[in-house]
Design an enzyme around this catalytic site. Structure first.
Site, PDB file in Angstrom:
ATOM      1  N   LYS A   1       0.832  -1.218   0.000  1.00 34.68           N
ATOM      2  CA  LYS A   1       0.000   0.000   0.000  1.00 34.68           C
ATOM      3  C   LYS A   1       0.862   1.262   0.000  1.00 34.68           C
ATOM      4  CE  LYS A   1      -1.863  -1.094   3.920  1.00 34.68           C
ATOM      5  NZ  LYS A   1      -1.154  -2.373   4.166  1.00 34.68           N
TER       6      LYS A   1
ATOM      7  N   ARG B   1      -9.029   1.313   9.525  1.00 39.06           N
ATOM      8  CA  ARG B   1      -8.615  -0.071   9.716  1.00 39.06           C
ATOM      9  C   ARG B   1      -9.629  -0.865  10.524  1.00 39.06           C
ATOM     10  NH1 ARG B   1      -2.729   0.450   9.233  1.00 39.06           N
ATOM     11  NH2 ARG B   1      -1.884  -1.630   9.304  1.00 39.06           N
TER      12      ARG B   1
ATOM     13  N   ARG C   1      11.870  -6.088   3.786  1.00 35.72           N
ATOM     14  CA  ARG C   1      11.696  -4.629   3.786  1.00 35.72           C
ATOM     15  C   ARG C   1      12.745  -3.946   4.653  1.00 35.72           C
ATOM     16  NH1 ARG C   1       6.036  -2.066   5.117  1.00 35.72           N
ATOM     17  NH2 ARG C   1       6.175  -3.399   6.945  1.00 35.72           N
TER      18      ARG C   1
ATOM     19  N   ARG D   1      -0.015  -9.256  13.212  1.00 36.09           N
ATOM     20  CA  ARG D   1      -0.574  -8.259  12.274  1.00 36.09           C
ATOM     21  C   ARG D   1      -1.515  -8.917  11.277  1.00 36.09           C
ATOM     22  NH1 ARG D   1       4.696  -5.776  10.026  1.00 36.09           N
ATOM     23  NH2 ARG D   1       3.378  -4.412   8.773  1.00 36.09           N
TER      24      ARG D   1
ATOM     25  N   ARG E   1      11.957  -2.619  10.301  1.00 33.04           N
ATOM     26  CA  ARG E   1      10.931  -2.187  11.259  1.00 33.04           C
ATOM     27  C   ARG E   1      10.771  -3.255  12.341  1.00 33.04           C
ATOM     28  NH1 ARG E   1       5.744  -0.064   7.869  1.00 33.04           N
ATOM     29  NH2 ARG E   1       4.666  -1.377   9.387  1.00 33.04           N
TER      30      ARG E   1
HETATM   31  P1  AP5 Z   1       4.987  -1.570   1.588  1.00 32.56           P
HETATM   32  O1  AP5 Z   1       4.633  -0.665   0.473  1.00 32.56           O
HETATM   33  O2  AP5 Z   1       5.800  -1.018   2.716  1.00 32.56           O
HETATM   34  O3  AP5 Z   1       3.663  -2.314   2.140  1.00 32.56           O
HETATM   35  P2  AP5 Z   1       2.478  -1.783   3.026  1.00 32.56           P
HETATM   36  O4  AP5 Z   1       1.250  -2.468   2.565  1.00 32.56           O
HETATM   37  O5  AP5 Z   1       2.479  -0.289   3.093  1.00 32.56           O
HETATM   38  O6  AP5 Z   1       2.944  -2.412   4.403  1.00 32.56           O
HETATM   39  P3  AP5 Z   1       2.883  -1.877   5.877  1.00 32.56           P
HETATM   40  O7  AP5 Z   1       3.561  -2.946   6.716  1.00 32.56           O
HETATM   41  O8  AP5 Z   1       3.454  -0.497   5.998  1.00 32.56           O
HETATM   42  O9  AP5 Z   1       1.409  -1.885   6.157  1.00 32.56           O
HETATM   43  P4  AP5 Z   1       0.781  -1.910   7.491  1.00 32.56           P
HETATM   44  O10 AP5 Z   1      -0.615  -1.674   7.108  1.00 32.56           O
HETATM   45  O11 AP5 Z   1       1.048  -3.075   8.362  1.00 32.56           O
HETATM   46  O12 AP5 Z   1       1.599  -0.771   8.278  1.00 32.56           O
HETATM   47  P5  AP5 Z   1       1.238   0.681   8.754  1.00 32.56           P
HETATM   48  O13 AP5 Z   1       2.467   1.471   8.668  1.00 32.56           O
HETATM   49  O14 AP5 Z   1      -0.005   1.185   8.125  1.00 32.56           O
HETATM   50  O15 AP5 Z   1       5.720  -2.829   0.938  1.00 32.56           O
HETATM   51  C1  AP5 Z   1       6.226  -3.890   1.750  1.00 32.56           C
HETATM   52  C2  AP5 Z   1       7.584  -4.355   1.179  1.00 32.56           C
HETATM   53  O16 AP5 Z   1       7.357  -4.940  -0.119  1.00 32.56           O
HETATM   54  C3  AP5 Z   1       8.607  -3.225   0.951  1.00 32.56           C
HETATM   55  O17 AP5 Z   1       9.886  -3.714   1.229  1.00 32.56           O
HETATM   56  C4  AP5 Z   1       8.472  -2.885  -0.540  1.00 32.56           C
HETATM   57  O18 AP5 Z   1       9.666  -2.386  -1.070  1.00 32.56           O
HETATM   58  C5  AP5 Z   1       8.109  -4.253  -1.121  1.00 32.56           C
HETATM   59  N1  AP5 Z   1       7.241  -4.152  -2.307  1.00 32.56           N
HETATM   60  C6  AP5 Z   1       6.180  -3.316  -2.460  1.00 32.56           C
HETATM   61  N2  AP5 Z   1       5.602  -3.520  -3.666  1.00 32.56           N
HETATM   62  C7  AP5 Z   1       6.287  -4.560  -4.251  1.00 32.56           C
HETATM   63  C8  AP5 Z   1       6.164  -5.255  -5.487  1.00 32.56           C
HETATM   64  N3  AP5 Z   1       5.211  -4.941  -6.371  1.00 32.56           N
HETATM   65  N4  AP5 Z   1       7.018  -6.245  -5.748  1.00 32.56           N
HETATM   66  C9  AP5 Z   1       7.995  -6.596  -4.862  1.00 32.56           C
HETATM   67  N5  AP5 Z   1       8.193  -5.959  -3.682  1.00 32.56           N
HETATM   68  C10 AP5 Z   1       7.333  -4.959  -3.370  1.00 32.56           C
HETATM   69  O19 AP5 Z   1       0.858   0.387  10.287  1.00 32.56           O
HETATM   70  C11 AP5 Z   1       1.824  -0.085  11.204  1.00 32.56           C
HETATM   71  C12 AP5 Z   1       1.176  -0.233  12.569  1.00 32.56           C
HETATM   72  O20 AP5 Z   1       0.691   1.044  13.032  1.00 32.56           O
HETATM   73  C13 AP5 Z   1      -0.044  -1.151  12.626  1.00 32.56           C
HETATM   74  O21 AP5 Z   1       0.307  -2.503  12.787  1.00 32.56           O
HETATM   75  C14 AP5 Z   1      -0.769  -0.585  13.855  1.00 32.56           C
HETATM   76  O22 AP5 Z   1      -0.167  -0.998  15.052  1.00 32.56           O
HETATM   77  C15 AP5 Z   1      -0.541   0.911  13.725  1.00 32.56           C
HETATM   78  N6  AP5 Z   1      -1.601   1.582  12.941  1.00 32.56           N
HETATM   79  C16 AP5 Z   1      -1.442   2.270  11.777  1.00 32.56           C
HETATM   80  N7  AP5 Z   1      -2.614   2.740  11.340  1.00 32.56           N
HETATM   81  C17 AP5 Z   1      -3.537   2.352  12.257  1.00 32.56           C
HETATM   82  C18 AP5 Z   1      -4.941   2.508  12.352  1.00 32.56           C
HETATM   83  N8  AP5 Z   1      -5.628   3.187  11.405  1.00 32.56           N
HETATM   84  N9  AP5 Z   1      -5.583   1.955  13.410  1.00 32.56           N
HETATM   85  C19 AP5 Z   1      -4.918   1.288  14.360  1.00 32.56           C
HETATM   86  N10 AP5 Z   1      -3.584   1.089  14.322  1.00 32.56           N
HETATM   87  C20 AP5 Z   1      -2.898   1.612  13.285  1.00 32.56           C
END
Ligand code: AP5
Length: 251
Positions: A40, A119, A158, A202, A191
């Site tokens: 994402k 979420r 990552r 997660r 991370r």
């Molecule tokens: P990446 O683009 O980083 O993936 P992502 O879907 O953004 O993954 P996240 O882990 O950031 O999502 P998340 O929803 O768990 O984390 P968030 O920060 O929102 O890609 C992943 C990897 O793949 C990278 O290395 C990239 O280079 C690679 N890649 C991407 N595309 C590719 C492709 N096409 N081919 C090959 N490789 C590829 O949340 C983190 C934490 O914060 C949560 O667990 C929670 O504790 C808290 N949090 C955040 N928002 C909320 C909320 N709204 N409510 C409650 N808690 C929340």
């Protein structure tokens, strides 16, 4: 192609100015959904460059809180940081306070790409209320789909830059110099919620709390699904094509 819009006001909070986004044909307002690690954030960055809309990531704001000195963190922030490192969701009231403080970003003339919010159903309902109060609507909710074993491979490779939030992958998107950010030169780290035990939590949390949002947005005729296999650029093209088809069918 324009450059990524840096949402300073979103990341640093109220009282901070933003670089004005370049003018766009029309603001695009999207929610990006999908399991942790599906890509994402990567797509939000590419879409931001292409559409001139700001990437609004709640995860980036919460990780920013982690960088504050311990004496500058509120008790709610401490709880949020602990929940994140275990792979659990941060309580709705903490996340909603963060988003409400930044409601200006929803009004931005360039539009927005919500990445990681909402979420839970409670967050989706609160977002609906915030948008209704601003007389704004979503253009679409994009759900990225990929089998779980491929997602886990993306997460385990990552690496991120804590300084500027750039995201890399050791195999598929390596930096030019190993361990250093191409953008700002800072050291890259893994991370702490990319550890296998936190990843398991997660994924379970996603299934229990976030996957029900798919039905929520299907019922509102907003959901479009995009397969998340292929290179980031291929997925970007697929996303833009899907959004164009949707816009044409509603014109
Ligand atoms: P990446 O683009 O980083 O993936 P992502 O879907 O953004 O993954 P996240 O882990 O950031 O999502 P998340 O929803 O768990 O984390 P968030 O920060 O929102 O890609 C992943 C990897 O793949 C990278 O290395 C990239 O280079 C690679 N890649 C991407 N595309 C590719 C492709 N096409 N081919 C090959 N490789 C590829 O949340 C983190 C934490 O914060 C949560 O667990 C929670 O504790 C808290 N949090 C955040 N928002 C909320 C909320 N709204 N409510 C409650 N808690 C929340």
């Amino acid at each position: 192609m324009s450059s990524v819009v840096r949402p300073r006001r979103w990341l640093a909070g109220p009282g901070h100015d933003c670089e004005p986004p370049p003018s766009t044909r029309r603001p695009c307002r999207l929610v990006l959904l999908g399991a942790p690690g599906v890509g994402k954030g990567t797509q939000a960055g590419l879409l931001s460059s292409r559409l001139g809309a700001c990437q609004l990531s709640t995860g980036d704001v919460l990780r920013g809180a982690k960088r504050l000195a311990a004496c500058d963190r509120s008790p709610a922030m401490e709880l949020a940081i602990a929940a994140m490192s275990r792979g659990e969701l941060v309580p709705d009231e903490v996340v909603l306070e963060i988003v409400r403080e930044r409601v200006d970003c929803l009004r931005c003339h360039g539009g927005f790409l919500l990445d990681g919010f909402p979420r839970t159903i409670a967050q989706a309902e609160a977002l609906d209320d915030m948008l209704a109060a601003e007389h704004l609507g979503l253009d679409a909710v994009v759900s990225y789909d990929l089998p779980i074993e491929r997602i886990v491979a993306r997460l385990s490779g990552r690496r991120v830059c804590p300084g500027c939030q750039a995201v890399y992958h050791v195999e598929t998107q390596p930096p030019q110099t190993e361990g250093r950010c191409d953008r700002c030169g800072g050291p890259l780290v893994q991370r702490d919620d990319d550890r296998p035990d936190a990843v398991r939590v997660r994924m379970q949390t996603y299934e229990a709390a976030t996957a029900p949002l798919l039905d929520y947005y299907v019922a509102r005729a907003l959901l479009v699904s995009v397969p998340a296999d292929g290179t980031p650029e291929e997925i970007l093209d697929r996303t833009l094509e899907t959004l164009d088809i949707r816009a044409a069918s509603r014109a």
